[in-house]
Design a protein around this motif. Structure first.
Motif, PDB file in Angstrom:
ATOM      1  N   ILE A   1       1.288  44.278  90.757  1.00 54.17           N
ATOM      2  CA  ILE A   1       1.095  45.653  90.181  1.00 54.17           C
ATOM      3  C   ILE A   1      -0.093  45.646  89.218  1.00 54.17           C
ATOM      4  O   ILE A   1      -0.423  46.644  88.876  1.00 54.17           O
ATOM      5  CB  ILE A   1       2.606  46.096  89.372  1.00 54.17           C
ATOM      6  CG1 ILE A   1       3.786  46.484  90.576  1.00 54.17           C
ATOM      7  CG2 ILE A   1       2.368  47.152  88.319  1.00 54.17           C
ATOM      8  CD1 ILE A   1       5.048  46.527  90.015  1.00 54.17           C
ATOM      9  N   ALA A   2       0.045  44.463  88.125  1.00 57.53           N
ATOM     10  CA  ALA A   2      -1.231  44.341  87.445  1.00 57.53           C
ATOM     11  C   ALA A   2      -2.414  44.518  87.959  1.00 57.53           C
ATOM     12  O   ALA A   2      -3.339  45.204  87.893  1.00 57.53           O
ATOM     13  CB  ALA A   2      -1.007  43.335  86.599  1.00 57.53           C
ATOM     14  N   THR A   3      -2.529  43.715  89.325  1.00 58.95           N
ATOM     15  CA  THR A   3      -3.496  43.643  90.123  1.00 58.95           C
ATOM     16  C   THR A   3      -4.190  45.110  90.683  1.00 58.95           C
ATOM     17  O   THR A   3      -5.259  45.615  90.813  1.00 58.95           O
ATOM     18  CB  THR A   3      -3.495  42.719  91.213  1.00 58.95           C
ATOM     19  OG1 THR A   3      -3.184  41.347  90.517  1.00 58.95           O
ATOM     20  CG2 THR A   3      -4.779  42.752  91.956  1.00 58.95           C
TER      21      THR A   3
ATOM     22  N   LEU B   1       7.051  49.090  91.799  1.00 57.66           N
ATOM     23  CA  LEU B   1       6.023  49.639  92.129  1.00 57.66           C
ATOM     24  C   LEU B   1       5.899  51.070  92.344  1.00 57.66           C
ATOM     25  O   LEU B   1       5.056  51.889  91.994  1.00 57.66           O
ATOM     26  CB  LEU B   1       5.399  48.870  93.647  1.00 57.66           C
ATOM     27  CG  LEU B   1       6.438  49.009  94.820  1.00 57.66           C
ATOM     28  CD1 LEU B   1       6.063  50.275  95.679  1.00 57.66           C
ATOM     29  CD2 LEU B   1       6.306  47.843  95.748  1.00 57.66           C
TER      30      LEU B   1
ATOM     31  N   HIS C   1       5.304  52.662  88.976  1.00 61.28           N
ATOM     32  CA  HIS C   1       3.863  52.856  88.576  1.00 61.28           C
ATOM     33  C   HIS C   1       3.122  53.526  89.874  1.00 61.28           C
ATOM     34  O   HIS C   1       1.812  53.335  89.509  1.00 61.28           O
ATOM     35  CB  HIS C   1       3.384  51.284  88.517  1.00 61.28           C
ATOM     36  CG  HIS C   1       4.008  50.665  87.298  1.00 61.28           C
ATOM     37  ND1 HIS C   1       3.670  50.986  86.104  1.00 61.28           N
ATOM     38  CD2 HIS C   1       5.049  49.851  87.043  1.00 61.28           C
ATOM     39  CE1 HIS C   1       4.175  50.037  84.965  1.00 61.28           C
ATOM     40  NE2 HIS C   1       5.137  49.409  85.458  1.00 61.28           N
ATOM     41  N   GLN C   2       3.994  54.018  90.706  1.00 63.18           N
ATOM     42  CA  GLN C   2       3.206  54.924  91.585  1.00 63.18           C
ATOM     43  C   GLN C   2       2.121  53.970  92.750  1.00 63.18           C
ATOM     44  O   GLN C   2       1.210  54.446  92.712  1.00 63.18           O
ATOM     45  CB  GLN C   2       2.608  56.238  91.241  1.00 63.18           C
ATOM     46  CG  GLN C   2       3.689  57.028  90.364  1.00 63.18           C
ATOM     47  CD  GLN C   2       2.898  58.279  89.844  1.00 63.18           C
ATOM     48  OE1 GLN C   2       1.848  58.407  89.517  1.00 63.18           O
ATOM     49  NE2 GLN C   2       3.827  59.284  89.707  1.00 63.18           N
ATOM     50  N   LEU C   3       2.669  52.986  93.135  1.00 63.60           N
ATOM     51  CA  LEU C   3       1.716  52.050  93.715  1.00 63.60           C
ATOM     52  C   LEU C   3       2.276  51.915  95.111  1.00 63.60           C
ATOM     53  O   LEU C   3       1.603  50.811  95.469  1.00 63.60           O
ATOM     54  CB  LEU C   3       1.500  50.760  92.788  1.00 63.60           C
ATOM     55  CG  LEU C   3       0.601  51.009  91.526  1.00 63.60           C
ATOM     56  CD1 LEU C   3       0.772  49.675  90.961  1.00 63.60           C
ATOM     57  CD2 LEU C   3      -0.732  51.325  91.917  1.00 63.60           C
TER      58      LEU C   3
ATOM     59  N   PRO D   1      -8.497  49.484  91.977  1.00 66.73           N
ATOM     60  CA  PRO D   1      -7.689  50.691  92.601  1.00 66.73           C
ATOM     61  C   PRO D   1      -8.145  50.860  94.063  1.00 66.73           C
ATOM     62  O   PRO D   1      -7.471  51.420  94.941  1.00 66.73           O
ATOM     63  CB  PRO D   1      -8.411  51.756  91.817  1.00 66.73           C
ATOM     64  CG  PRO D   1      -9.640  51.152  91.212  1.00 66.73           C
ATOM     65  CD  PRO D   1      -9.426  49.860  90.757  1.00 66.73           C
TER      66      PRO D   1
ATOM     67  N   THR E   1      -3.341  47.623  89.699  1.00 67.71           N
ATOM     68  CA  THR E   1      -3.676  48.817  88.685  1.00 67.71           C
ATOM     69  C   THR E   1      -5.242  48.734  88.161  1.00 67.71           C
ATOM     70  O   THR E   1      -5.832  49.718  88.003  1.00 67.71           O
ATOM     71  CB  THR E   1      -2.997  48.637  87.281  1.00 67.71           C
ATOM     72  OG1 THR E   1      -1.600  48.835  87.784  1.00 67.71           O
ATOM     73  CG2 THR E   1      -3.248  49.614  86.180  1.00 67.71           C
ATOM     74  N   HIS E   2      -5.665  47.539  88.259  1.00 70.18           N
ATOM     75  CA  HIS E   2      -7.050  47.160  87.710  1.00 70.18           C
ATOM     76  C   HIS E   2      -8.149  47.126  88.886  1.00 70.18           C
ATOM     77  O   HIS E   2      -9.119  47.018  88.617  1.00 70.18           O
ATOM     78  CB  HIS E   2      -7.177  45.786  86.794  1.00 70.18           C
ATOM     79  CG  HIS E   2      -6.383  46.168  85.610  1.00 70.18           C
ATOM     80  ND1 HIS E   2      -7.007  46.526  84.468  1.00 70.18           N
ATOM     81  CD2 HIS E   2      -5.144  45.997  85.149  1.00 70.18           C
ATOM     82  CE1 HIS E   2      -6.286  46.449  83.580  1.00 70.18           C
ATOM     83  NE2 HIS E   2      -5.368  46.138  83.878  1.00 70.18           N
TER      84      HIS E   2
ATOM     85  N   LEU F   1       1.469  46.326  81.127  1.00 77.35           N
ATOM     86  CA  LEU F   1       2.620  47.151  81.660  1.00 77.35           C
ATOM     87  C   LEU F   1       3.919  46.868  81.720  1.00 77.35           C
ATOM     88  O   LEU F   1       4.280  45.595  81.394  1.00 77.35           O
ATOM     89  CB  LEU F   1       2.140  47.203  83.308  1.00 77.35           C
ATOM     90  CG  LEU F   1       0.742  47.425  83.444  1.00 77.35           C
ATOM     91  CD1 LEU F   1       0.362  47.001  84.937  1.00 77.35           C
ATOM     92  CD2 LEU F   1       0.353  48.857  83.438  1.00 77.35           C
TER      93      LEU F   1
END
Length: 280
Positions: free
Chosen positions: A129-131, A157, A160-162, A136, A133-134, A81
């Protein structure tokens, strides 16, 4: 000047400071021209506009002053990412991806698959963010004592829309978090006084507060370990990045704080212990 000539000239200059000169010269050239690698290769024989050459030379000058490449181009790849970085945050490193792998592994043991996770000292927000993403179904609470760092994390964030699953909190370690947690993860500062003195020039550009862990490097890790006892749910997990030289000290500290827990040293690709995982 042809693109190829500009790249070769820059590469030769950068060889004085880095073994990655060919790649770094290419990255800076692509950044100045705003092109991807396929276009870079296709345009090697083409001439570059003078204004673009000047921009590129300015970037090379900054790199020769030992400014980190990631700060110059404004981002770094982490766990596949793109993460925005500035001198207000630590540059995410490949070894820190091991933390994300261990979070994902630990989340598999949570019955409802909806882990409540805390990322302590989040910096750029890369781990969270990586967490997210994986995982959900996860909710992640990120703390940091730096408002500037949280500003960068918020940018990331949102990109990445989180922002619906990652919550940024200003404060010291676990203090801002009132929930009980399934997983606590942290890449706290862990460099010793001696290591801080001998840092490479590039790393000296990174925020000292994110690097220096006190005399033995364990000041913040020690505080987090002791303060986390009342924050974890049954069968909860703590995942910490450390310097390989600190393995025995952190293992001993973990045994003191969690005498009945399973404590596992996790090695990186170089077979060095980079992570200590504590499972209740």
């Amino acid at each position: 000047m042809r693109l190829k000539d500009a790249w070769i000239n820059a590469k030769n200059q950068l060889l004085t400071i880095t073994d990655e000169a060919p790649l770094e010269a290419e990255v800076l050239l692509r950044h100045s021209l705003d092109i991807d690698r396929s276009h870079f290769l296709a345009l090697l024989e083409q001439d570059i506009q003078l204004i673009k050459i000047k921009e590129f030379e300015s970037l090379i000058h900054r790199r020769l002053q030992r400014e980190p490449l990631a700060y110059i181009i404004g981002h770094r790849e982490f766990y596949g990412l793109e993460i925005a970085v500035t001198p207000d945050v630590l540059i995410p490193r490949q070894e820190t991806e091991l933390l994300v792998e261990q979070i994902i592994e630990s989340a598999k043991t949570i019955k409802n698959k909806q882990p409540i996770i805390a990322d302590i000292g989040t910096g750029s927000g890369a781990i969270a963010i990586a967490t997210a993403t994986h995982l959900p179904l996860s909710q992640i609470y990120c703390t940091d004592i730096s408002e500037k760092a949280l500003h960068i994390a918020n940018m990331n964030l949102l990109r990445h829309q989180l922002d619906d699953r990652i919550h940024l909190l200003l404060g010291d370690l676990l203090e801002p978090i009132e929930l009980c947690l399934d997983i606590i993860v942290s890449n706290l500062p862990y460099l010793t006084n001696t290591q801080m003195i001998n840092l490479p020039p590039e790393i000296k550009n990174e925020p000292r507060i994110a690097l220096h862990g006190g005399i033995d490097g364990l000041k913040e890790i020690r505080r987090l370990m002791r303060n986390s006892v009342m924050k974890l749910r049954p069968k909860g997990t703590i995942i910490l990045e450390i310097d390989p030289s600190q393995e025995k000290h952190v293992m001993k500290l973990a045994e003191e704080c969690y005498p009945s827990a399973k404590i596992s040293p996790i090695t990186d690709l170089s077979h060095m212990v980079r992570v200590i995982k504590i499972t209740l």
